[in-house]
Write a protein that holds these residues in place. Structure first.
Motif, PDB file in Angstrom:
ATOM      1  N   LEU A 279       0.830  -1.204   0.000  1.00 51.02           N
ATOM      2  CA  LEU A 279       0.000   0.000   0.000  1.00 51.02           C
ATOM      3  C   LEU A 279       0.866   1.255   0.000  1.00 51.02           C
ATOM      4  O   LEU A 279       0.584   2.217  -0.727  1.00 51.02           O
ATOM      5  CB  LEU A 279      -0.937   0.003   1.207  1.00 51.02           C
ATOM      6  CG  LEU A 279      -1.809   1.247   1.375  1.00 51.02           C
ATOM      7  CD1 LEU A 279      -2.742   1.425   0.177  1.00 51.02           C
ATOM      8  CD2 LEU A 279      -2.598   1.174   2.672  1.00 51.02           C
ATOM      9  N   SER A 280       1.936   1.241   0.778  1.00 51.04           N
ATOM     10  CA  SER A 280       2.844   2.382   0.813  1.00 51.04           C
ATOM     11  C   SER A 280       3.424   2.653  -0.570  1.00 51.04           C
ATOM     12  O   SER A 280       3.486   3.802  -1.018  1.00 51.04           O
ATOM     13  CB  SER A 280       3.973   2.129   1.818  1.00 51.04           C
ATOM     14  OG  SER A 280       4.979   3.108   1.688  1.00 51.04           O
ATOM     15  N   PHE A 281       3.838   1.602  -1.273  1.00 48.67           N
ATOM     16  CA  PHE A 281       4.390   1.771  -2.622  1.00 48.67           C
ATOM     17  C   PHE A 281       3.335   2.307  -3.591  1.00 48.67           C
ATOM     18  O   PHE A 281       3.637   3.141  -4.444  1.00 48.67           O
ATOM     19  CB  PHE A 281       4.958   0.463  -3.153  1.00 48.67           C
ATOM     20  CG  PHE A 281       6.283   0.084  -2.565  1.00 48.67           C
ATOM     21  CD1 PHE A 281       7.155   1.021  -2.052  1.00 48.67           C
ATOM     22  CD2 PHE A 281       6.671  -1.248  -2.535  1.00 48.67           C
ATOM     23  CE1 PHE A 281       8.379   0.665  -1.512  1.00 48.67           C
ATOM     24  CE2 PHE A 281       7.895  -1.622  -2.001  1.00 48.67           C
ATOM     25  CZ  PHE A 281       8.748  -0.665  -1.490  1.00 48.67           C
TER      26      PHE A 281
ATOM     27  N   ILE B 178       7.376  -9.040  -0.608  1.00 44.27           N
ATOM     28  CA  ILE B 178       7.623  -7.598  -0.719  1.00 44.27           C
ATOM     29  C   ILE B 178       8.321  -7.294  -2.039  1.00 44.27           C
ATOM     30  O   ILE B 178       8.086  -6.238  -2.640  1.00 44.27           O
ATOM     31  CB  ILE B 178       8.407  -7.082   0.507  1.00 44.27           C
ATOM     32  CG1 ILE B 178       7.507  -7.151   1.752  1.00 44.27           C
ATOM     33  CG2 ILE B 178       8.909  -5.661   0.283  1.00 44.27           C
ATOM     34  CD1 ILE B 178       8.214  -6.878   3.049  1.00 44.27           C
ATOM     35  N   ASP B 179       9.154  -8.223  -2.510  1.00 45.16           N
ATOM     36  CA  ASP B 179       9.806  -8.049  -3.820  1.00 45.16           C
ATOM     37  C   ASP B 179       8.778  -7.782  -4.913  1.00 45.16           C
ATOM     38  O   ASP B 179       9.018  -6.978  -5.815  1.00 45.16           O
ATOM     39  CB  ASP B 179      10.614  -9.287  -4.206  1.00 45.16           C
ATOM     40  CG  ASP B 179      11.898  -9.464  -3.418  1.00 45.16           C
ATOM     41  OD1 ASP B 179      12.283  -8.545  -2.667  1.00 45.16           O
ATOM     42  OD2 ASP B 179      12.510 -10.546  -3.552  1.00 45.16           O
ATOM     43  N   ASN B 180       7.634  -8.451  -4.843  1.00 44.55           N
ATOM     44  CA  ASN B 180       6.597  -8.247  -5.865  1.00 44.55           C
ATOM     45  C   ASN B 180       6.113  -6.804  -5.864  1.00 44.55           C
ATOM     46  O   ASN B 180       5.956  -6.190  -6.922  1.00 44.55           O
ATOM     47  CB  ASN B 180       5.419  -9.203  -5.638  1.00 44.55           C
ATOM     48  CG  ASN B 180       5.787 -10.639  -5.889  1.00 44.55           C
ATOM     49  OD1 ASN B 180       6.680 -10.942  -6.678  1.00 44.55           O
ATOM     50  ND2 ASN B 180       5.116 -11.539  -5.211  1.00 44.55           N
ATOM     51  N   ALA B 181       5.882  -6.247  -4.688  1.00 42.86           N
ATOM     52  CA  ALA B 181       5.453  -4.854  -4.590  1.00 42.86           C
ATOM     53  C   ALA B 181       6.566  -3.923  -5.054  1.00 42.86           C
ATOM     54  O   ALA B 181       6.310  -2.913  -5.723  1.00 42.86           O
ATOM     55  CB  ALA B 181       5.050  -4.519  -3.156  1.00 42.86           C
TER      56      ALA B 181
ATOM     57  N   TYR C 226       6.421  -1.254  -8.167  1.00 47.50           N
ATOM     58  CA  TYR C 226       6.793   0.147  -7.948  1.00 47.50           C
ATOM     59  C   TYR C 226       7.903   0.547  -8.916  1.00 47.50           C
ATOM     60  O   TYR C 226       7.857   1.618  -9.527  1.00 47.50           O
ATOM     61  CB  TYR C 226       7.210   0.303  -6.493  1.00 47.50           C
ATOM     62  CG  TYR C 226       7.705   1.663  -6.081  1.00 47.50           C
ATOM     63  CD1 TYR C 226       6.935   2.804  -6.256  1.00 47.50           C
ATOM     64  CD2 TYR C 226       8.942   1.803  -5.478  1.00 47.50           C
ATOM     65  CE1 TYR C 226       7.391   4.049  -5.843  1.00 47.50           C
ATOM     66  CE2 TYR C 226       9.399   3.038  -5.058  1.00 47.50           C
ATOM     67  CZ  TYR C 226       8.623   4.158  -5.249  1.00 47.50           C
ATOM     68  OH  TYR C 226       9.072   5.379  -4.846  1.00 47.50           O
ATOM     69  N   MET C 227       8.899  -0.322  -9.087  1.00 48.82           N
ATOM     70  CA  MET C 227      10.012  -0.035  -9.996  1.00 48.82           C
ATOM     71  C   MET C 227       9.505   0.129 -11.426  1.00 48.82           C
ATOM     72  O   MET C 227       9.897   1.071 -12.118  1.00 48.82           O
ATOM     73  CB  MET C 227      11.057  -1.146  -9.946  1.00 48.82           C
ATOM     74  CG  MET C 227      12.207  -0.921 -10.921  1.00 48.82           C
ATOM     75  SD  MET C 227      13.560  -2.095 -10.756  1.00 48.82           S
ATOM     76  CE  MET C 227      12.733  -3.648 -10.989  1.00 48.82           C
ATOM     77  N   GLU C 228       8.637  -0.750 -11.870  1.00 54.59           N
ATOM     78  CA  GLU C 228       8.105  -0.636 -13.235  1.00 54.59           C
ATOM     79  C   GLU C 228       7.326   0.669 -13.400  1.00 54.59           C
ATOM     80  O   GLU C 228       7.415   1.321 -14.436  1.00 54.59           O
ATOM     81  CB  GLU C 228       7.229  -1.839 -13.572  1.00 54.59           C
ATOM     82  CG  GLU C 228       8.004  -3.128 -13.721  1.00 54.59           C
ATOM     83  CD  GLU C 228       9.129  -3.062 -14.747  1.00 54.59           C
ATOM     84  OE1 GLU C 228       8.951  -2.464 -15.838  1.00 54.59           O
ATOM     85  OE2 GLU C 228      10.215  -3.616 -14.461  1.00 54.59           O
ATOM     86  N   ARG C 229       6.609   1.033 -12.386  1.00 51.36           N
ATOM     87  CA  ARG C 229       5.816   2.262 -12.436  1.00 51.36           C
ATOM     88  C   ARG C 229       6.702   3.499 -12.516  1.00 51.36           C
ATOM     89  O   ARG C 229       6.419   4.426 -13.265  1.00 51.36           O
ATOM     90  CB  ARG C 229       4.932   2.309 -11.194  1.00 51.36           C
ATOM     91  CG  ARG C 229       3.910   3.398 -11.224  1.00 51.36           C
ATOM     92  CD  ARG C 229       2.971   3.270 -10.052  1.00 51.36           C
ATOM     93  NE  ARG C 229       1.931   4.278 -10.131  1.00 51.36           N
ATOM     94  CZ  ARG C 229       1.076   4.509  -9.175  1.00 51.36           C
ATOM     95  NH1 ARG C 229       1.095   3.791  -8.068  1.00 51.36           N
ATOM     96  NH2 ARG C 229       0.175   5.448  -9.307  1.00 51.36           N
ATOM     97  N   MET C 230       7.772   3.548 -11.751  1.00 46.32           N
ATOM     98  CA  MET C 230       8.638   4.721 -11.688  1.00 46.32           C
ATOM     99  C   MET C 230       9.719   4.727 -12.760  1.00 46.32           C
ATOM    100  O   MET C 230      10.240   5.787 -13.110  1.00 46.32           O
ATOM    101  CB  MET C 230       9.304   4.807 -10.307  1.00 46.32           C
ATOM    102  CG  MET C 230       8.356   5.119  -9.159  1.00 46.32           C
ATOM    103  SD  MET C 230       7.710   6.813  -9.215  1.00 46.32           S
ATOM    104  CE  MET C 230       6.103   6.569  -9.950  1.00 46.32           C
TER     105      MET C 230
END
Length: 162
Positions: A34-36, A96-99, A103-107
Motif C-alpha cells: 500500500l505504501s508503494f 515484498i519483492d513483488n510490490a 513500484y520499480m516498473e511504475r517509476m
C-alpha cells in the motif's frame, strides 16, 4: 505491542484481525505494498505536473524533501523500514519483492536510460540512494545539518539522474 493489544485499542477482537489477515507478516506485506502504491501515485502526480524532461528532477525534489523527512508515516516505507524488512523471513521479503518490482516498473518510465533495463537499473540506484539519504537525514539532530544534507543529496541525484 501485540496484535491483541492493537485490536483492543481500536475496539475490535483479535479474531477480527485474523479474518482480514492470515498473520502479522501478511499485514506487514500488505502495508508495504500500500505504501508503494500511495507513493507511486504521489510521485506520478509530481512527474506529470512538469514537462517530461523535468520529471525525474521533480521526483527527486519531492522525495528528498523536508516533508518526507518529517513525515515517515506518509512517505516511503523503505526509508523507514528497510532494516526491519531485511530481518523478515525470506518468504516475506519475496512477497515484498513483488510490490517493489511493481513500484520499480511504475517509476522506471521517468528514469533516464537507453532501454527498459537501464531505466530499471537507474531506478534501483536512485531510489535506494534516496531512501538511505532520507533515513540518515532523519537521524540528524541539527535542523541546519538536515537541510544541508537534503540540499547536497538533491543536487547530487539531479546531476546524476535528472
Amino acid at each position: 505491542m501485540g496484535i491483541a493489544d492493537v485490536m483492543k485499542e481500536i475496539g475490535l477482537t483479535q479474531g477480527g484481525f485474523y479474518r482480514h489477515f492470515g498473520s502479522k507478516d501478511e499485514l506487514f506485506v500488505d502495508a508495504i505494498a500500500l505504501s508503494f502504491r500511495e507513493l507511486g501515485d504521489r510521485l506520478e502526480r509530481v512527474a506529470e505536473s512538469v514537462p517530461s524532461e523535468k520529471a525525474a528532477e521533480a521526483i527527486i525534489d519531492a522525495y528528498l524533501s523536508m516533508d518526507h523527512v518529517r513525515h515517515p508515516e506518509t512517505w516511503c516505507a523503505l526509508a523507514s523500514l528497510a532494516p526491519d524488512i531485511g530481518r523478515m523471513p525470506v518468504s516475506v521479503r519475496k512477497r515484498i519483492d513483488n510490490a517493489t518490482m511493481w513500484y520499480m516498473e511504475r517509476m522506471s518510465k521517468y528514469m533516464k536510460g537507453a532501454d527498459a533495463q537501464e531505466k530499471r537499473h537507474n531506478f534501483i540506484l536512485l531510489f535506494s540512494g534516496m531512501a538511505g539519504s532520507v533515513s540518515l537525514i532523519r537521524s540528524l539532530g541539527d535542523s541546519g545539518m538536515k537541510e544541508q544534507a537534503l540540499t547536497l543529496a538533491r543536487s547530487h541525484y539531479v546531476r546524476v539522474f535528472g
